[in-house]
Design a protein around this motif. Structure first.
Motif, mmCIF file in Angstrom:
data_model
loop_
_atom_site.group_PDB
_atom_site.id
_atom_site.type_symbol
_atom_site.label_atom_id
_atom_site.label_comp_id
_atom_site.label_asym_id
_atom_site.label_seq_id
_atom_site.Cartn_x
_atom_site.Cartn_y
_atom_site.Cartn_z
ATOM 1 N N ILE A 93 0.887 -1.165 0.000
ATOM 2 C CA ILE A 93 0.000 0.000 0.000
ATOM 3 C C ILE A 93 0.918 1.206 0.000
ATOM 4 C CG2 ILE A 93 -1.940 1.206 1.073
ATOM 5 C CD1 ILE A 93 -2.578 -1.294 2.650
ATOM 6 N N GLY A 152 4.585 7.732 9.613
ATOM 7 C CA GLY A 152 3.776 6.800 8.823
ATOM 8 C C GLY A 152 2.764 6.104 9.700
ATOM 9 N N GLY A 153 2.185 5.039 9.154
ATOM 10 C CA GLY A 153 1.118 4.329 9.844
ATOM 11 C C GLY A 153 1.585 3.651 11.124
ATOM 12 N N ASN A 154 2.762 3.048 11.091
ATOM 13 C CA ASN A 154 3.244 2.419 12.318
ATOM 14 C C ASN A 154 3.302 3.440 13.450
ATOM 15 O OD1 ASN A 154 3.665 -0.118 11.159
ATOM 16 N ND2 ASN A 154 5.606 -0.382 12.197
ATOM 17 N N ASN A 157 -0.097 4.605 14.659
ATOM 18 C CA ASN A 157 -0.719 3.604 15.525
ATOM 19 C C ASN A 157 -0.046 3.583 16.903
ATOM 20 O OD1 ASN A 157 -2.920 2.165 14.075
ATOM 21 N ND2 ASN A 157 -1.321 1.721 12.581
ATOM 22 N N HIS A 192 -2.168 -5.494 11.136
ATOM 23 C CA HIS A 192 -0.806 -5.222 10.656
ATOM 24 C C HIS A 192 0.212 -5.442 11.797
ATOM 25 C CE1 HIS A 192 2.564 -2.611 9.412
ATOM 26 N NE2 HIS A 192 2.138 -2.789 8.182
ATOM 27 N N TRP A 194 2.341 -3.725 13.126
ATOM 28 C CA TRP A 194 2.666 -2.647 14.075
ATOM 29 C C TRP A 194 2.274 -3.032 15.491
ATOM 30 C CZ3 TRP A 194 -0.731 -0.381 17.419
ATOM 31 C CH2 TRP A 194 -2.094 -0.503 17.143
ATOM 32 N N GLY A 247 -9.970 -1.120 7.082
ATOM 33 C CA GLY A 247 -9.222 -1.564 5.900
ATOM 34 C C GLY A 247 -7.987 -2.339 6.316
ATOM 35 N N VAL A 249 -4.646 -4.686 5.910
ATOM 36 C CA VAL A 249 -3.546 -4.532 4.969
ATOM 37 C C VAL A 249 -3.601 -5.585 3.858
ATOM 38 C CG1 VAL A 249 -1.978 -5.848 6.464
ATOM 39 C CG2 VAL A 249 -1.036 -4.203 4.850
ATOM 40 N N ASP A 274 -7.220 1.432 13.350
ATOM 41 C CA ASP A 274 -6.114 1.505 12.406
ATOM 42 C C ASP A 274 -6.692 1.781 11.022
ATOM 43 O OD1 ASP A 274 -3.999 1.282 10.744
ATOM 44 O OD2 ASP A 274 -3.488 -0.794 11.240
ATOM 45 N N TYR A 277 -4.579 2.498 6.006
ATOM 46 C CA TYR A 277 -4.952 2.362 4.591
ATOM 47 C C TYR A 277 -6.318 2.997 4.311
ATOM 48 C CZ TYR A 277 -7.096 -0.030 0.574
ATOM 49 O OH TYR A 277 -7.794 -0.320 -0.554
ATOM 50 N N HIS A 305 0.604 9.273 3.344
ATOM 51 C CA HIS A 305 1.454 8.795 2.249
ATOM 52 C C HIS A 305 0.866 7.549 1.565
ATOM 53 C CE1 HIS A 305 4.413 6.571 5.253
ATOM 54 N NE2 HIS A 305 3.395 5.793 4.971
ATOM 55 N N LYS A 306 -0.338 7.167 1.971
ATOM 56 C CA LYS A 306 -1.082 6.174 1.203
ATOM 57 C C LYS A 306 -2.155 6.914 0.389
ATOM 58 C CE LYS A 306 0.141 2.279 4.069
ATOM 59 N NZ LYS A 306 -0.243 1.407 5.189
#
Ligand code: PLP
Length: 496
Positions: A93, A152-154, A157, A192, A194, A247, A249, A274, A277, A305-306
Motif C-alpha cells: 500500500i 507513517g502508519g506504524n 498507531n 498489521h 505494528w 481496511g 492490509v 487503524d 490504509y 502517504h497512502k
C-alpha cells in the motif's frame, strides 16, 4: 581569526548557482515524471548489481562539483528505482506521490522550520494544526481532537497505543512502567504487524496480545472478542485496548467498527482504529457505514502517504481527547524557554514535542496541506472513488478470465490467482502463484504483491494510484496469464 568565514563555507551555494542547479534538476524531474508510463515499474536488479553502480570507494576526502553530483544522483535514481508513481504500480500500500508534494518538500527543506516547538516554527506549527483539523474533517472525526503528523502508519498507531496505555493502565505507568501489570490488547488476526512492535516496544510484551479470529470476510469475530475479554477479566487481567481495522492490509476488510465502539463503551476499553490504509475512504459519499463509524474511536491512525498520495513520509495520529495525547507525551524541561502552559492560557502556543515522541520534527504537514488545498475534498473524493472503481473493474475482469480465479475485493484491493485448467492442488497453486509473482515483479510490466487468504496465495492489487487508468487495469489479466503459463510450463514437469 579575523579572516575566518570571509570565504563562503564549502557547503554554501551562491544564489545564482542554486538557481541554476535547481532549474536543471526540476527540468530533469519533470522529464522523468512525464516518462513514467514508458518505463518499467522496476528493473528487477539484484542487490549485487545495484551495489556495483556505487562501487566501493572510501569516503571522499575532498568535495566535487554539485552539478555533476546532482546529475549523477538523478540518473542513479531514475534508472535503478521502483516507481510507486508508475501507473501500473499496485504493490503493498504505497501511494503514488503527488508532484505538489515533491515541491512542498523542497520548500519545507529550504526554510527548514523545526516543528518541535512553536518558537522554531510559528507558521509551520499553525499549518500543521490546520492540516490535522482538515484530515479529521475529511474523514468525519471530531475536529477538536488532538493530533499530529508522524512518519507513517506504524508511528501513528503507536501514538494511539501509547495514549491508551497512559490513560487506561490503571496505575501511573509513565512513572512506574508496565512492570507486571496484566494489560491486554485485542486485535484481529489480520492486524498489521505494528501491533506486535507496539506491545513489545511499550513494555507490555507480545504475550499481552490477544489475536482474535476473523470471519469469512476477514473481519474480527465480535463474539470471540467478547468471550476473550470476559475470560481475561475473570483471570484478573486488565483489558486496555481494542484495535479495529478500517481496511486491513491484506484484503481491505473493514471490521464492524460500530459494534466495536459499542463494546468498548460498555466495557470501558480504549477503542483504537487503524485506518492507515482505509480511513480516507470514509470521505466518500457512498462510504460503507461501518467505515464511517471510525468517528467513534478514541484514537485513529491514518496515512497521508497512502491515500492522500503524499511522498513518504507522512502519517497522522488523531486522539479524540487532546488532553490524553498531551498526557501521554508531555515533559517540559527547563532548557526550553516555554512561557506559558496550555492549562494556564487558552492561547498558549502548540509545541509538538509535547504531543509525540519526537523532539526535532520536520515540516511534513506542508505537502499534505498543499495537496488538500490543490484538489479540495471533491478532488480526493473523486480520486479515491476512482481507485475503488478500478479495483472492482479488475475483479470483474478476473472473474471473466477462465485461467484466473477471483479472490476478494474491498476498498481498492482486489485479490486473485492464476489457476491453469484442471489444476486443483492448492499446494501447487501456491507455489505456482508465488513464482508468477516473482517473475511479474522482476519483469517490470506491472507490480503486484500478495495476500494469504485461508492458506491460499493470492496475487493482490492495491490501487492507491491517481495515475492508473482503465486501460492499465484491462492490460493486467493478459500479462498475468502470459507469465502464469510460462511459470506453469517450467514448474509443472518437476511435479511429475
Ligand atoms: C500501511 C499500514 C500500516 C503501516 O503504515 P506505514 O506507513 O507503513 O508505517 C499499518 N496498518 C495498516 C492497516 C496499513 O495499511
Amino acid at each position: 581569526m579575523a579572516d575566518l568565514r570571509r570565504e563562503p563555507a564549502p557547503i554554501e551555494l551562491a544564489p545564482g548557482e542554486f538557481r541554476q542547479l535547481g532549474h536543471v534538476l526540476v527540468d530533469e524531474i519533470a522529464d522523468f515524471l512525464d516518462s513514467l508510463p514508458r518505463r518499467p515499474v522496476t528493473t528487477g536488479e539484484s542487490p549485487a548489481e545495484i551495489r556495483a553502480f556505487l562501487g566501493n570507494a572510501p569516503l571522499p576526502e575532498h568535495g566535487a562539483p554539485p552539478d555533476e553530483l546532482l546529475r549523477e544522483a538523478a540518473s542513479l535514481l531514475f534508472e535503478h528505482s521502483l516507481f510507486s508513481g508508475h501507473p501500473r504500480f499496485w504493490g503493498y500500500i504505497v501511494g503514488a506521490p503527488a508532484p505538489i508534494g515533491a515541491l512542498a518538500d523542497l520548500l519545507a527543506a529550504s526554510v527548514n522550520p523545526n516543528v518541535g516547538g512553536f518558537q522554531l516554527s510559528p507558521i509551520a506549527t499553525e499549518i500543521e494544526a490546520q492540516t490535522v483539523r482538515w484530515i479529521a474533517e475529511l474523514v468525519g472525526f471530531p475536529t477538536d481532537c488532538g493530533g499530529l503528523l508522524v512518519t507513517g502508519g506504524n508511528m501513528a498507531n503507536f501514538i494511539g497505543f501509547v495514549a491508551a496505555r497512559t490513560a487506561r493502565a490503571g496505575h501511573p505507568i509513565r512513572e512506574q512502567g508496565a512492570g507486571h501489570a496484566p494489560l491486554r490488547v485485542y486485535a484481529s488476526a489480520e492486524t498489521h504487524t505494528w501491533i506486535e512492535k507496539a506491545t513489545d516496544l511499550f513494555g507490555l510484551g507480545t504475550e499481552s496480545l490477544r489475536w482474535i479470529p476473523t470471519d469469512r470476510e476477514q473481519r474480527i469475530d465480535i463474539r470471540a472478542l467478547q468471550e476473550r475479554i470476559r475470560a481475561d477479566r475473570a483471570a484478573g487481567d486488565i483489558p486496555l485496548l481494542v484495535v479495529g481495522a478500517a481496511g486491513t492490509v491484506s484484503t481491505g476488510a473493514i471490521d464492524p467498527l460500530d459494534a466495536l465502539a459499542d463494546l468498548c463503551r460498555d466495557e470501558d476499553i480504549w477503542f483504537h482504529v487503524d485506518g492507515a490504509y482505509g480511513a480516507f475512504a470514509a470521505a466518500l459519499p457512498d462510504a460503507p457505514a461501518e467505515l464511517r463509524a471510525l468517528a467513534r474511536a478514541d484514537s485513529l491512525a491514518l496515512d497521508p502517504h497512502k491515500w492522500l498520495y503524499q511522498p513518504v513520509e507522512a502519517g497522522c495520529a488523531l486522539v479524540r481527547d487532546p488532553e490524553k495525547l498531551r498526557g501521554a507525551f508531555s515533559y517540559r524541561p527547563v532548557y526550553y524557554h516555554l512561557a506559558r502552559a496550555p492549562e494556564e492560557d487558552e492561547d498558549a502556543p502548540i509545541n509538538y514535542f509535547e504531543l509525540g515522541p519526537q523532539n526535532s520534527r520536520g515540516f511534513r504537514a506542508l505537502k499534505v496541506w498543499l495537496a488538500l488545498r490543490q484538489v479540495g475534498r471533491a478532488g480526493y473524493v473523486r480520486m479515491i472513488s476512482e481507485d475503488c472503481a478500478l479495483a472492482r473493474e479488475l475483479y470483474r475482469l478476473v472473474e471473466a478470465e477462465p485461467d484466473l480465479e477471483a479472490g476478494t475485493t474491498s476498498l481498492s484491493i482486489t485479490t486473485f490467482r492464476y489457476v491453469p485448467a484442471g489444476t486443483t492442488d492448492d499446494e501447487y497453486l501456491n507455489e505456482l502463484n508465488a513464482e508468477l509473482l516473482t517473475r511479474l515483479e522482476a519483469g517490470g510490466e506491472a507490480y503486484l504483491s500478495n495476500a494469504i487468504v485461508d492458506g491460499r496465495f493470492y496475487l493482490r492489487a492495491c490501487i492507491v494510484n491517481f495515475r492508473t487508468t482503465a486501460e492499465d487495469i484491462r492490460a493486467l489479466p493478459g500479462i498475468v496469464v502470459r507469465i502464469g503459463r510460462e511459470a506453469h510450463r517450467d514448474l509443472a514437469p518437476a511435479r511429475r
